[in-house]
Every structure is written in structure tokens, then in C-alpha cells.
Scaffold this motif. Structure first.
Motif, PDB file in Angstrom:
ATOM      1  N   MET A  95       0.834  -1.197   0.000  1.00  0.00           N
ATOM      2  CA  MET A  95       0.000   0.000   0.000  1.00  0.00           C
ATOM      3  C   MET A  95       0.870   1.249   0.000  1.00  0.00           C
ATOM      4  O   MET A  95       1.705   1.443   0.883  1.00  0.00           O
ATOM      5  N   PHE A  96       0.708   2.090  -1.012  1.00  0.00           N
ATOM      6  CA  PHE A  96       1.360   3.391  -1.090  1.00  0.00           C
ATOM      7  C   PHE A  96       0.333   4.394  -1.586  1.00  0.00           C
ATOM      8  O   PHE A  96      -0.392   4.129  -2.549  1.00  0.00           O
ATOM      9  N   LEU A  97       0.269   5.542  -0.928  1.00  0.00           N
ATOM     10  CA  LEU A  97      -0.658   6.606  -1.328  1.00  0.00           C
ATOM     11  C   LEU A  97      -2.097   6.105  -1.395  1.00  0.00           C
ATOM     12  O   LEU A  97      -2.885   6.521  -2.237  1.00  0.00           O
ATOM     13  N   GLY A  98      -2.429   5.177  -0.499  1.00  0.00           N
ATOM     14  CA  GLY A  98      -3.789   4.682  -0.414  1.00  0.00           C
ATOM     15  C   GLY A  98      -4.177   3.678  -1.469  1.00  0.00           C
ATOM     16  O   GLY A  98      -5.358   3.330  -1.591  1.00  0.00           O
ATOM     17  N   GLU A  99      -3.218   3.190  -2.251  1.00  0.00           N
ATOM     18  CA  GLU A  99      -3.525   2.170  -3.255  1.00  0.00           C
ATOM     19  C   GLU A  99      -2.413   1.143  -3.297  1.00  0.00           C
ATOM     20  O   GLU A  99      -1.289   1.397  -2.883  1.00  0.00           O
ATOM     21  N   LYS A 100      -2.752  -0.045  -3.813  1.00  0.00           N
ATOM     22  CA  LYS A 100      -1.764  -1.106  -3.909  1.00  0.00           C
ATOM     23  C   LYS A 100      -0.862  -0.871  -5.118  1.00  0.00           C
ATOM     24  O   LYS A 100      -1.347  -0.625  -6.225  1.00  0.00           O
ATOM     25  N   MET A 101       0.442  -0.944  -4.873  1.00  0.00           N
ATOM     26  CA  MET A 101       1.423  -0.721  -5.930  1.00  0.00           C
ATOM     27  C   MET A 101       2.526  -1.760  -5.813  1.00  0.00           C
ATOM     28  O   MET A 101       2.770  -2.309  -4.737  1.00  0.00           O
ATOM     29  N   ASN A 102       3.194  -2.023  -6.928  1.00  0.00           N
ATOM     30  CA  ASN A 102       4.395  -2.853  -6.900  1.00  0.00           C
ATOM     31  C   ASN A 102       5.540  -2.056  -7.525  1.00  0.00           C
ATOM     32  O   ASN A 102       5.385  -0.881  -7.883  1.00  0.00           O
ATOM     33  N   PHE A 103       6.697  -2.697  -7.687  1.00  0.00           N
ATOM     34  CA  PHE A 103       7.859  -1.962  -8.183  1.00  0.00           C
ATOM     35  C   PHE A 103       7.738  -1.621  -9.665  1.00  0.00           C
ATOM     36  O   PHE A 103       8.378  -0.674 -10.132  1.00  0.00           O
ATOM     37  N   TYR A 104       6.930  -2.359 -10.424  1.00  0.00           N
ATOM     38  CA  TYR A 104       6.671  -1.953 -11.808  1.00  0.00           C
ATOM     39  C   TYR A 104       5.997  -0.580 -11.812  1.00  0.00           C
ATOM     40  O   TYR A 104       6.335   0.294 -12.618  1.00  0.00           O
ATOM     41  N   ASP A 105       5.031  -0.409 -10.913  1.00  0.00           N
ATOM     42  CA  ASP A 105       4.323   0.867 -10.821  1.00  0.00           C
ATOM     43  C   ASP A 105       5.260   1.981 -10.356  1.00  0.00           C
ATOM     44  O   ASP A 105       5.243   3.091 -10.894  1.00  0.00           O
ATOM     45  N   ILE A 106       6.081   1.690  -9.339  1.00  0.00           N
ATOM     46  CA  ILE A 106       6.932   2.717  -8.742  1.00  0.00           C
ATOM     47  C   ILE A 106       8.020   3.156  -9.712  1.00  0.00           C
ATOM     48  O   ILE A 106       8.231   4.357  -9.943  1.00  0.00           O
ATOM     49  N   ILE A 107       8.725   2.185 -10.310  1.00  0.00           N
ATOM     50  CA  ILE A 107       9.789   2.536 -11.257  1.00  0.00           C
ATOM     51  C   ILE A 107       9.189   3.179 -12.504  1.00  0.00           C
ATOM     52  O   ILE A 107       9.736   4.150 -13.045  1.00  0.00           O
ATOM     53  N   GLY A 108       8.039   2.666 -12.962  1.00  0.00           N
ATOM     54  CA  GLY A 108       7.364   3.272 -14.097  1.00  0.00           C
ATOM     55  C   GLY A 108       6.988   4.721 -13.831  1.00  0.00           C
ATOM     56  O   GLY A 108       7.144   5.586 -14.703  1.00  0.00           O
ATOM     57  N   ALA A 109       6.517   5.002 -12.615  1.00  0.00           N
ATOM     58  CA  ALA A 109       6.154   6.380 -12.252  1.00  0.00           C
ATOM     59  C   ALA A 109       7.390   7.275 -12.204  1.00  0.00           C
ATOM     60  O   ALA A 109       7.347   8.445 -12.609  1.00  0.00           O
ATOM     61  N   PHE A 110       8.503   6.738 -11.700  1.00  0.00           N
ATOM     62  CA  PHE A 110       9.752   7.505 -11.668  1.00  0.00           C
ATOM     63  C   PHE A 110      10.200   7.855 -13.084  1.00  0.00           C
ATOM     64  O   PHE A 110      10.521   9.013 -13.394  1.00  0.00           O
ATOM     65  N   LEU A 111      10.219   6.859 -13.976  1.00  0.00           N
ATOM     66  CA  LEU A 111      10.652   7.090 -15.347  1.00  0.00           C
ATOM     67  C   LEU A 111       9.676   8.002 -16.092  1.00  0.00           C
ATOM     68  O   LEU A 111      10.087   8.790 -16.952  1.00  0.00           O
ATOM     69  N   SER A 112       8.398   7.916 -15.746  1.00  0.00           N
ATOM     70  CA  SER A 112       7.411   8.809 -16.351  1.00  0.00           C
ATOM     71  C   SER A 112       7.689  10.260 -15.982  1.00  0.00           C
ATOM     72  O   SER A 112       7.549  11.180 -16.814  1.00  0.00           O
ATOM     73  N   GLN A 113       8.114  10.483 -14.731  1.00  0.00           N
ATOM     74  CA  GLN A 113       8.466  11.839 -14.302  1.00  0.00           C
ATOM     75  C   GLN A 113       9.704  12.340 -15.039  1.00  0.00           C
ATOM     76  O   GLN A 113       9.775  13.516 -15.427  1.00  0.00           O
ATOM     77  N   VAL A 114      10.698  11.460 -15.223  1.00  0.00           N
ATOM     78  CA  VAL A 114      11.886  11.842 -15.997  1.00  0.00           C
ATOM     79  C   VAL A 114      11.476  12.248 -17.411  1.00  0.00           C
ATOM     80  O   VAL A 114      11.929  13.278 -17.941  1.00  0.00           O
ATOM     81  N   LYS A 115      10.603  11.447 -18.028  1.00  0.00           N
ATOM     82  CA  LYS A 115      10.108  11.739 -19.382  1.00  0.00           C
ATOM     83  C   LYS A 115       9.394  13.089 -19.413  1.00  0.00           C
ATOM     84  O   LYS A 115       9.657  13.934 -20.291  1.00  0.00           O
ATOM     85  N   SER A 116       8.497  13.320 -18.465  1.00  0.00           N
ATOM     86  CA  SER A 116       7.708  14.561 -18.451  1.00  0.00           C
ATOM     87  C   SER A 116       8.595  15.786 -18.241  1.00  0.00           C
ATOM     88  O   SER A 116       8.405  16.821 -18.894  1.00  0.00           O
ATOM     89  N   ARG A 117       9.567  15.676 -17.344  1.00  0.00           N
ATOM     90  CA  ARG A 117      10.456  16.806 -17.085  1.00  0.00           C
ATOM     91  C   ARG A 117      11.320  17.115 -18.298  1.00  0.00           C
ATOM     92  O   ARG A 117      11.556  18.286 -18.635  1.00  0.00           O
ATOM     93  N   ALA A 118      11.797  16.060 -18.966  1.00  0.00           N
ATOM     94  CA  ALA A 118      12.598  16.265 -20.169  1.00  0.00           C
ATOM     95  C   ALA A 118      11.765  16.907 -21.271  1.00  0.00           C
ATOM     96  O   ALA A 118      12.232  17.813 -21.989  1.00  0.00           O
TER      97      ALA A 118
END
Length: 297
Positions: free
Chosen positions: A90-113
Motif C-alpha cells: 500500500m502506497f498513497l492509499g492504493e496497492k502498488m508494486n515496483f513496476y508501478d513505482i519505477i514506471g512512475a519515476f521514469l514517467s516523471q523523468v520523461k515529463s520533465r525532459a
């Protein structure tokens, strides 16, 4: 499938300790300032209690140092190819795994770039270690497949890989001429090596790598100097009968491993440690351990 990669490709170095993104400008590499004018950002995330989204990079580090309530995670790359990738928490009130977490990190890198370059990047050229896992080909293949899945979740349409020491060789600026050159890339999670020479272009003769880097030294220091203060090696009396046994080593191995720390904050682990406190021959170190887990320190 053939793609027009020109102008739509973002280069990403997703590192164990730090990450970066860049593009080719007039044939030259340009590092994109994806965090506060800096060309790199720490590969770390923080899930604050009551927050609506995760913090990343220096913001995550500041939250940890400030003692904010929440979950801090780093060395995310080290989880690739392991069974931890699919475990739900459970993270931020929802169930997540490392695919979700790493995907979200890389998505932020993409958006910032994309925000810095005022364009959309459909494709990614990603660095990768020569070997994610030193001697296990199945885990190496699984780690690469895991990273592909994370990039897809980040919103990229397709990707290519370039092994990290070869990328370093390309960027080294070694002049053309006879003789061999060696790139040594000691990273947070892996160490890579590339033997090459420069003629009309770069000629890579050999790549190799091992799963050993800075986080291994962090872990060794933690196990040898910190974990004994938290009960590593302490004696726990048997519940029935006489005698005692040492605390389970696996508990301290996980507590000294960045990517596994949040999984020790589960209720069943805290209950087990609370029992150890009651049965400890010397309670004080075990009390410290329980406080670390209970307060998520």
C-alpha cells in the motif's frame, strides 16, 4: 517494427544512485536539467503520509532528512529481475508494486525532459549494465524484461538499450590511434568494464560486468557497524525450555538493503520483533530495533 527515431528519442541513464536524461543536439550530447538546473537527480522516491503523489530525487531525500512521515525508497534498479518486482504494497492509499513505482519515476523523468525541450519523446535509448546479476542468465533476462515493462508503463512506445560502459566509451573523447582503452564504470549497484579502440569509429572488443557497487559497501558498513546496535547477533531465549538462539540474520540483511527496508514495516514483522524484545537476554538493542520499525525510521 521500424520507427523514425530521429528527434523523438530521449536518452536515459536510469542509475542505482542517480539518473540522467539527454538528447542529441547538432550531433552532440546534451544533458537535460531535469531537477533544479542539475543534470542528474537521485534515484529515490518518498511516499508521504497523506500525500497525493510521490516525491522523487532531492525532494525525496529532503523529506527523509527532515523526518517527514512516510516511506522512502532508493536503489530501485537493484530490484529488477527479483521476485520483489511484483509484490504489492500500500502506497498513497492504493496497492502498488515496483513496476508501478519505477514506471512512475521514469514517467516523471520523461515529463520533465519534455517540458525542458518543448517536445514529446516517443522512444527511449536506455543505458543498462552489462549484467544485472553476475552469474544468473535467467535473472539477467528477467531484469531486462522488467526494465522494458517499466519503460512501457512510463509512456514510451519503444526502446533500445546501450550497455553503460560502451556509452561511456563513446563519450570518453579518446583520440583515434593505435592502442587499447579501458572504461571502468563503478556504479551504485553494478560495476562494468569495456575494452575498445578508436579507429574510423569506436571498436568495442569486450564488455563485462559484475553485480557489485557502492550499495554493497553501504550494506557491509551497515551490517558490521550499525546492525549490532539494533540486535544483530543478540541472544533470544527459547519460549519453551532453556537455552537461547541468535536473532535471525535475514532480518538485518533486509534492514541493511535499501530496496527491502519498506517491506520490514509490515505488522507481522513488528509483532515478531516485539516478541524478541520480551525474550531478549539483553533487551536494549532489540528495543532500538522495534523503535526503528515501529516509527519507520
Amino acid at each position: 517494427m521500424a520507427h523514425d527515431w530521429a528527434g523523438k528519442t530521449l536518452g536515459i541513464d536510469f542509475g542505482t544512485s542517480n539518473s540522467a536524461a539527454g538528447v542529441a543536439v547538432a550531433g552532440k550530447p546534451y544533458l537535460i536539467p531535469i531537477e533544479q538546473g542539475a543534470p542528474t537527480l537521485p534515484t529515490s522516491v518518498f511516499f508521504g503520509v497523506g500525500a497525493s503523489q510521490m516525491s522523487m530525487g532531492s525532494a525525496a531525500n529532503r523529506a527523509l532528512i527532515a523526518g517527514e512521515e512516510g516511506r522512502y525508497m532508493r536503489a530501485l534498479k537493484s530490484v529488477l529481475g527479483t521476485s520483489l518486482m511484483g509484490e504489492m504494497r500500500m502506497f498513497l492509499g492504493e496497492k502498488m508494486n515496483f513496476y508501478d513505482i519505477i514506471g512512475a519515476f521514469l514517467s516523471q523523468v520523461k515529463s520533465r525532459a519534455e517540458a525542458q525541450c518543448h517536445q514529446i519523446f516517443d522512444y527511449v535509448l536506455s543505458g543498462r549494465p552489462v549484467r544485472f546479476h553476475s552469474a544468473d542468465e535467467d535473472r539477467n533476462a528477467r531484469a531486462e524484461a522488467d526494465l522494458v515493462e517499466c519503460y512501457m508503463r512510463a509512456g514510451f512506445k519503444d526502446l533500445r538499450f546501450l550497455v553503460e560502459p560502451e556509452a561511456a566509451a563513446l563519450a570518453s573523447g579518446v583520440p583515434r590511434g593505435p592502442g587499447l582503452s579501458l572504461i571502468v564504470d563503478i556504479g551504485g549497484g553494478t560495476s562494468d568494464f569495456c575494452v575498445f579502440r578508436m579507429a574510423d569509429g569506436i571498436e568495442v572488443l569486450a564488455n563485462s560486468g559484475i553485480r557489485m557497487g557502492g550499495t554493497n559497501f553501504d550494506k557491509r558498513l551497515s551490517l558490521d557497524h550499525v546492525m549490532p546496535l539494533l540486535g544483530k547477533g543478540a541472544l533470544i531465549r527459547n519460549e519453551m525450555g532453556k537455552g537461547a538462539m541468535a536473532t535471525p540474520n535475514s532480518l538485518f540483511q533486509k534492514l541493511a538493503t535499501w530496496e527491502q527496508i519498506p517491506f520490514l514495516y509490515a505488522g507481522d514483522v513488528k509483532r515478531d520483533v516485539a516478541k524478541m524484545v520480551r525474550l531478549a537476554v539483553e533487551p536494549k538493542p532489540m528495543e532500538r530495533l522495534f523503535e526503528v520499525l515501529d516509527m519507520e525510521l
